[in-house]
Write a protein that holds these residues in place. Structure first.
Motif, PDB file in Angstrom:
ATOM      1  N   UNK A  66       0.809  -1.210   0.000  1.00 18.96           N
ATOM      2  CA  UNK A  66       0.000   0.000   0.000  1.00 18.96           C
ATOM      3  C   UNK A  66       0.851   1.273   0.000  1.00 18.96           C
ATOM      4  N   UNK A  67       2.190   1.127   0.119  1.00 17.61           N
ATOM      5  CA  UNK A  67       3.052   2.286   0.285  1.00 17.61           C
ATOM      6  C   UNK A  67       4.397   2.013  -0.368  1.00 17.61           C
ATOM      7  N   UNK A  84       3.295   7.169   9.327  1.00 19.01           N
ATOM      8  CA  UNK A  84       3.314   7.482  10.759  1.00 19.01           C
ATOM      9  C   UNK A  84       2.314   8.576  11.118  1.00 19.01           C
ATOM     10  N   UNK A  85       1.829   9.299  10.130  1.00 18.75           N
ATOM     11  CA  UNK A  85       0.830  10.338  10.394  1.00 18.75           C
ATOM     12  C   UNK A  85      -0.575   9.761  10.539  1.00 18.75           C
ATOM     13  N   UNK A  86      -0.745   8.469  10.219  1.00 15.00           N
ATOM     14  CA  UNK A  86      -2.070   7.853  10.311  1.00 15.00           C
ATOM     15  C   UNK A  86      -2.441   7.599  11.766  1.00 15.00           C
ATOM     16  N   UNK A  87      -3.613   8.076  12.140  1.00 14.80           N
ATOM     17  CA  UNK A  87      -4.141   7.848  13.491  1.00 14.80           C
ATOM     18  C   UNK A  87      -5.149   6.702  13.501  1.00 14.80           C
ATOM     19  N   UNK A 104      -6.814   6.311  -1.027  1.00 12.53           N
ATOM     20  CA  UNK A 104      -6.657   7.415  -0.082  1.00 12.53           C
ATOM     21  C   UNK A 104      -5.190   7.707   0.177  1.00 12.53           C
ATOM     22  N   UNK A 105      -4.402   6.645   0.358  1.00 10.50           N
ATOM     23  CA  UNK A 105      -2.977   6.831   0.624  1.00 10.50           C
ATOM     24  C   UNK A 105      -2.265   7.482  -0.558  1.00 10.50           C
ATOM     25  N   UNK A 106      -2.651   7.131  -1.779  1.00  9.33           N
ATOM     26  CA  UNK A 106      -2.040   7.764  -2.945  1.00  9.33           C
ATOM     27  C   UNK A 106      -2.283   9.271  -2.933  1.00  9.33           C
ATOM     28  N   UNK A 107      -3.508   9.672  -2.621  1.00  8.65           N
ATOM     29  CA  UNK A 107      -3.826  11.096  -2.569  1.00  8.65           C
ATOM     30  C   UNK A 107      -3.086  11.773  -1.421  1.00  8.65           C
ATOM     31  N   UNK A 192     -10.527  13.092  -4.123  1.00  2.00           N
ATOM     32  CA  UNK A 192      -9.825  12.784  -2.877  1.00  2.00           C
ATOM     33  C   UNK A 192      -8.702  13.778  -2.620  1.00  2.00           C
ATOM     34  N   UNK A 193      -7.907  14.046  -3.640  1.00  3.38           N
ATOM     35  CA  UNK A 193      -6.794  14.969  -3.472  1.00  3.38           C
ATOM     36  C   UNK A 193      -7.300  16.362  -3.113  1.00  3.38           C
TER      37      UNK A 193
END
Length: 357
Positions: A66-67, A84-87, A104-107, A192-193
């Motif tokens: 995913x990354x 690391x910014x994901x809560x 979502x992660x791509x955006x 999304x972006x």
């Protein structure tokens, strides 16, 4: 956004995790804003062809593919600086959620690329537990029995921002659901972006404007943010936008409250600098009215002349983009008309960003 090159010479894109020409694994080094080809090394590490340093892949690549961001060898944390910014992330027991989370992660990573390139401070919750930047990606809870698709107000996830926490409803990653919402809200643009760029505008208002020397200038251009926010939104949703919003606001929603005006203007500024950089990187050219080739400033260009050139080039590029989309039977890529007052606000956003970059 720029394109990149593999050591084999193949063109690479920001989202790539493997070169389709030579098969090498790829990774993004956030400190350098570069994609690099990787060579396998010992202990499960990878050596970057770009700088010869050793990196590990983010755990979200190893676990979910995913990354594509890398973690330097000396950093003992499992996740990259983006993850690391994901809560909160979605329930990954549902395979559909993994696909939506990927979008979502791509955006999100495109947003972070632009913020880093503009040299804006990205202060996470590890540094500032109260106001640090963080993300929640959540889905609505269905009400009723197992055959019901009704969502009650209490269980609905609202995309928004509060004290550095940006929440994105997972349904925004479903193209059909997002398009349905766009039509229902009578919006010309919803992506999304775009959500990420808008919501981070609220974060940077808190960081750069609130209580600082920019506040007076903000109120002169956008209005007094002390106006009751919730009441202003209620009025907007109940009565619709102001009839004259085209004259002073960049979008209908921007007219609802000064905070939303700032966030919409901030998002449009990021639209402009990122799209112009992409056009430059691909060698696309626009012609000014005098027939000379337009030359856009780089995102790091800080002077007023650079901003004027940026606006000039954006005017020409956006017209071309819209024409290209129409040739493909698609909606306009940039369905907005910028009034003089909206441009005045964009210049202010530009000045605020340059003051900290």
């Amino acid at each position: 956004m720029k394109t990149f090159s593999c050591t084999c010479g193949n063109t690479l894109f920001f989202e790539n995790s493997q070169c389709m020409a030579c098969g090498r694994m790829l990774g993004f080094i956030s400190e350098k804003l570069q994609i690099t080809a990787l060579e396998p090394d010992t202990d499960g590490m990878w050596r970057a062809c770009l700088d010869g340093r050793r990196y590990r892949q983010c755990a979200n690549h190893r676990d979910y593919n995913i990354c594509n961001w890398l973690v330097p060898e000396e950093d003992t944390r499992r996740y990259c600086s983006s993850c690391r910014l994901n809560h909160i992330i979605p329930n990954l027991g549902d395979k559909e959620n993994i696909k939506l989370w990927h979008r979502i992660e791509l955006a999100k990573r495109r947003l972070l690329y632009t913020l880093r390139e503009l040299r804006l401070p990205i202060i996470g919750r590890d540094q500032d537990p109260v106001r640090g930047l963080a993300f929640e990606f959540m889905e609505d809870e269905l009400g009723g029995d197992e055959f019901s698709d009704q969502i009650n107000e209490a269980s609905q996830v609202l995309t928004g921002h509060r004290s550095g926490m940006i929440t994105i409803n997972l349904r925004e990653a479903q193209d059909s659901a997002r398009e349905k919402m766009r039509e229902m809200m009578n919006e010309g643009y919803r992506t999304l972006l775009g959500h990420f760029r808008h919501e981070c505008g609220h974060y940077y208002w808190d960081r750069l404007v609130r209580g600082g020397h920019w506040l007076e200038g903000f109120r002169e251009r956008f209005g007094d943010e002390r106006l009751d926010y919730q009441q202003a939104l209620n009025t907007y949703y109940q009565q619709g936008p102001r009839g004259d919003w085209h004259n002073g606001w960049i979008s209908a929603y921007a007219s609802s409250h000064p905070w939303e005006d700032w966030a919409e203007t901030w998002a449009h500024y990021l639209h402009m600098v990122d799209t112009l950089e992409t056009a430059q990187d691909f060698g696309l050219r626009t012609l000014a009215t005098n027939g000379e080739e337009a030359r856009s400033p780089s995102p790091a260009d800080a002077d007023a002349a650079g901003f004027n050139t940026l606006l000039h080039d954006w005017d020409h590029l956006s017209v071309g983009l819209n024409a290209l989309n129409r040739s493909m039977g698609l909606p306009d890529a940039y369905p907005f008309i910028l009034s003089d007052l909206a441009l005045h606000k964009l210049r202010f956003v530009h000045e605020v960003i340059r003051s900290v970059s």
